[in-house]
Design an enzyme around this catalytic site. Sequence first.
Site, mmCIF file in Angstrom:
data_model
loop_
_atom_site.group_PDB
_atom_site.id
_atom_site.type_symbol
_atom_site.label_atom_id
_atom_site.label_comp_id
_atom_site.label_asym_id
_atom_site.label_seq_id
_atom_site.Cartn_x
_atom_site.Cartn_y
_atom_site.Cartn_z
ATOM 1 N N LYS A 54 0.839 -1.203 0.000
ATOM 2 C CA LYS A 54 0.000 0.000 0.000
ATOM 3 C C LYS A 54 0.880 1.262 0.000
ATOM 4 O O LYS A 54 0.606 2.230 -0.712
ATOM 5 C CB LYS A 54 -0.935 -0.014 1.218
ATOM 6 C CG LYS A 54 -2.031 -1.065 1.059
ATOM 7 C CD LYS A 54 -2.726 -1.449 2.352
ATOM 8 C CE LYS A 54 -3.642 -2.655 2.098
ATOM 9 N NZ LYS A 54 -4.213 -3.228 3.314
ATOM 10 N N GLN A 98 -4.296 -1.849 9.636
ATOM 11 C CA GLN A 98 -4.158 -3.190 9.057
ATOM 12 C C GLN A 98 -4.697 -4.245 10.027
ATOM 13 O O GLN A 98 -4.303 -4.291 11.187
ATOM 14 C CB GLN A 98 -2.678 -3.455 8.728
ATOM 15 C CG GLN A 98 -2.435 -4.745 7.975
ATOM 16 C CD GLN A 98 -3.075 -4.751 6.574
ATOM 17 O OE1 GLN A 98 -2.992 -3.778 5.842
ATOM 18 N NE2 GLN A 98 -3.730 -5.848 6.226
ATOM 19 N N ASP A 121 -10.955 2.680 4.181
ATOM 20 C CA ASP A 121 -11.281 1.253 4.084
ATOM 21 C C ASP A 121 -12.801 1.049 4.004
ATOM 22 O O ASP A 121 -13.259 -0.030 3.643
ATOM 23 C CB ASP A 121 -10.767 0.541 5.346
ATOM 24 C CG ASP A 121 -9.654 -0.423 5.036
ATOM 25 O OD1 ASP A 121 -9.477 -0.753 3.850
ATOM 26 O OD2 ASP A 121 -8.978 -0.857 5.984
#
Length: 297
Positions: A54, A98, A121
């Site tokens: 990412k 994460q 997200d």
Amino acid sequence: MTAKIIDGKLIAQQVREGVAAEVARRTAAGKPKPGLATVLVGDRPDSAAYVASKQKACHELGMESFHHHLPADATQEQVEDLVSQLNADPQVHGILVQLPMPAHIDEERVLRLVNIEKDVDGFSPLNIGRLAQKGREPLFVPCTPYGCIYLLEQAGVKIEGANAVVLGRSNIVGMPAALLLISRNATVTVCHSRTRDLPAIIRQADILIAAIGKAGMVRGDWIKPGAAVIDVGINSIPDATKKSGHRLVGDVNFEEALQVAGWLTPVPGGVGPMTIAMLMKNTLRAAELQDKSLLVV
Ligand code: NAP
């Protein structure tokens, strides 16, 4: 019939090029670079690899990335303090925590803390709630399901009026994928581990999104001829012909599905590359919403 392969690698590259061009335009106009903060707690190698890819994508697309790595024994308070700091930092437009985090961390509490305008997200209950309600729009759509729908649209699959089956009901893939299909006027059935007679239900599907994490479980004779099959699964199976001793396969038996489906995504090279591409698109959107003060929460 031989299914058309939907090339996720190519489509993801096109999304990334579009994002990079937009980032270049906005920075040339004197606006700040979109910035993504990643938070990694602990030392899981798979999580570290996801976070690294990412960060790499951010650099390739001209965006800022801010990485924060806390040790595996970080306390709940330390993780929450970090997220609060990132919420307040104007250089950070998107925050990606994460998952999974170490077992002693309450993930829900951490995710609830992420400001909705930085929730790139799309996992916050507010974003999911908006996705579920008629006439409301989420600020961000979760990246993997967003990628699945984008692939269907790019392939020219008609979603409106289609019978769609989503196999799996997780918060990060199955459930938002089902909501997105409904928002595009498909008729949706969601299947899970307690569903009876999966093959019979899946045979009705014009569109199948498989996200269960079971290698090759969906067989060719479960698939309606001509259906569009999006395989989200990423499963590692032993393969003595590979140097690594293993290879990745999806939740759908690829060789069998190829003979029956109308469209099919490969694993790897299908949904996988789309997830990061959509995260980059969401981070750009976060920067645009924040600099235009377009937020209506
Ligand atoms: P998850 O949280 O483990 O959820 C799995 C879902 O599948 C659950 O709803 C479960 O049902 C259902 N399920 C499990 N076994 C089943 C069976 N035998 N029959 C019917 N349903 C079954 O998984 P996830 O996070 O959604 O991930 C699913 C797969 O997608 C994994 O392979 C993961 O690696 C992959 N993935 C890929 C990407 C990408 O970027 N391509 C991103 C995320 C995930 P219950 O709810 O009843 O338990």
